[in-house]
Design a protein around this motif. Structure first.
Motif, PDB file in Angstrom:
ATOM      1  N   VAL A  47      22.817  29.770  29.415  1.00 14.34           N
ATOM      2  CA  VAL A  47      22.558  29.845  28.169  1.00 14.34           C
ATOM      3  C   VAL A  47      22.999  28.623  27.593  1.00 14.34           C
ATOM      4  CG1 VAL A  47      23.070  31.191  25.883  1.00 14.34           C
ATOM      5  CG2 VAL A  47      22.280  32.271  28.022  1.00 14.34           C
ATOM      6  N   VAL A  50      21.359  25.491  27.761  1.00 10.52           N
ATOM      7  CA  VAL A  50      20.012  25.625  26.554  1.00 10.52           C
ATOM      8  C   VAL A  50      20.731  25.081  25.449  1.00 10.52           C
ATOM      9  CG1 VAL A  50      18.557  26.865  25.432  1.00 10.52           C
ATOM     10  CG2 VAL A  50      18.951  27.228  27.881  1.00 10.52           C
ATOM     11  N   GLU A  51      21.738  25.633  24.911  1.00 13.28           N
ATOM     12  CA  GLU A  51      22.457  25.298  23.669  1.00 13.28           C
ATOM     13  C   GLU A  51      23.008  23.850  23.448  1.00 13.28           C
ATOM     14  OE1 GLU A  51      25.456  28.175  22.983  1.00 13.28           O
ATOM     15  OE2 GLU A  51      24.169  29.784  22.491  1.00 13.28           O
ATOM     16  N   TYR A  54      19.782  21.638  23.158  1.00 16.39           N
ATOM     17  CA  TYR A  54      19.065  21.643  22.037  1.00 16.39           C
ATOM     18  C   TYR A  54      20.049  21.180  20.873  1.00 16.39           C
ATOM     19  CZ  TYR A  54      14.824  23.662  23.348  1.00 16.39           C
ATOM     20  OH  TYR A  54      13.659  23.842  23.985  1.00 16.39           O
TER      21      TYR A  54
END
Lengths: 267, 267
Positions: A47, A50-51, A54
């Motif tokens: 996770v 992903v952060e 982005y």
């Protein structure tokens, strides 16, 4: 001997209830919990990846946004004053300083999880020497947050945080009694959610409101579209942003000075 | 004509301040916000994908755990009674029913974001007909949560939720006054965080504690290792699980009867 030792241990544990099968089952259960712990850590890492990815995608978009905002006079001042929480933090004098605010930037640390910074950049101004005032929030692995900030280097007699300027000019205060710029100098450490005094919690609230609410969509506040929404109701608010284009019309309504025209007529 | 129409609009807007460049800038800004919104949605989707993937990885581990737990007598009863929140919810009679509790399961919906279920499976028992009691929490896109649950089909005279059994047996209540099994029948809808009455919020609290605290690591509670931790302090608690293997020894420590040894010495 071994037998006796074992026996003693069993007695200690009220062995009648603790048969070996139970012990075995609990050990197996612990192994499964360890497996789960590993899966959970891996999931958190993914996770986080992903952060991070982005955040990298967002960065150039934020930079482009900063360039555009640069061409809109008093953008951040207007957004602050239209924000239900932030508007209460700016004294009349603070608002004059915000006229020199050139840009605002919120940046996560590269790994996202260890902290973030909030930077206010100012044009040369009569109040302080600094071109930038920065507040840095560092998260530790133990769950604490420590904060460091730039204390403004005030020019002679211009320090808004000691109340002198305010008294001198004898202003009626529409907003805060205290200067927002105190926030830069204050430092605090947050151990965990419990046991924070109100003062400290306001301190972090300012940062969180800027980071999680103002920064993601300042145009919403600039356009004064958040007015009718409950402030707490963030999730739904995000759906209301589509018609934000009309905002320009509302700009500067409050600074209207009808007297000027009348004077012109008389002369 | 066109000119006049345009002029009128500009007047309306306090046009002196609203030059076309500003309007353009705000339109551009809106476009950038729309871009950000798209990036944010994509990021949320990716995070959700990770969560879904890891839920699939966890499922067989949870199933294996359920099998192991099945061989540990009164596992869930013990874990509930050792939990600082849940232990207050079980009446003496509830505890007797929990002796028939065969398994507990918490399952996210496949897409993770639209809800979850909590299922209690029971052995045939003198209290109700149901082999399973399930509580389902559905999240809507609008941020509401709706709840449905199985109302137990009580056998004659065994309904714990109307207080009859408790009165009949004239029990001193060590724990809850009310039956935990009321929770299955109750239904509620949560609109948002604000404006929940205390009752509704306790209602959701039970579900959240089971899902987010008990379910991830029930062994911690079974072993009574959570005793000294502040309940609110979840994050730090997770670091303390490494030494959970020693748990079996602690089991039943409280029921230790030191008199036994002395008696042995005297005889």
């Amino acid at each position: 001997m071994t037998d006796k030792g074992k026996r003693a241990k069993v007695d200690e544990d009220e062995g009648a209830e603790l048969d070996p099968e139970l012990v075995m089952a609990i050990e197996k259960l612990q192994e499964v919990q360890d497996d789960l712990e590993r899966v959970n850590e891996e999931a958190s890492d993914k996770v986080l990846e992903v952060e991070q990815r982005y955040n990298e995608i967002r960065r150039p978009v934020y930079n482009k946004r900063n360039e555009i905002i640069h061409n809109i006079p008093d953008f951040w001042l207007t957004a602050f004053l239209s924000h239900p929480v932030l508007n209460e933090l700016l004294s009349d004098e603070d608002q004059k300083v915000f006229k020199y605010l050139e840009s605002l930037d919120v940046e996560d640390f590269k790994d996202v999880k260890s902290g973030y910074s909030i930077t206010f950049a100012f044009k040369p101004n009569p109040y302080f020497e600094d071109a930038k005032l920065t507040k840095i929030f560092k998260f530790s692995d133990e769950g604490t947050t420590s904060v460091t900030g730039s204390v403004p280097k005030w020019k002679d007699g211009m320090d808004l945080t000691n109340g002198v300027v305010a008294e001198k000019e004898n202003h009626k205060r529409a907003h805060a009694e205290d200067s927002f710029f105190k926030w830069f100098g204050d430092s605090a450490q947050k151990e965990s959610l419990e046991g924070i005094q109100d003062e400290v919690s306001t301190f972090f609230l300012v940062a969180e409101v800027i980071k999680d609410d103002l920064w993601p969509n300042p145009l919403k506040y600039f356009n004064n579209e958040a007015d009718e929404e409950e402030y707490e109701d963030d999730e739904e608010a995000e759906d209301d942003e589509d018609d934000a284009g009309k905002g320009a019309e509302e700009l500067d309504d409050e600074e209207e000075e009808p007297d000027e025209d009348e004077e012109d007529d008389e002369s």
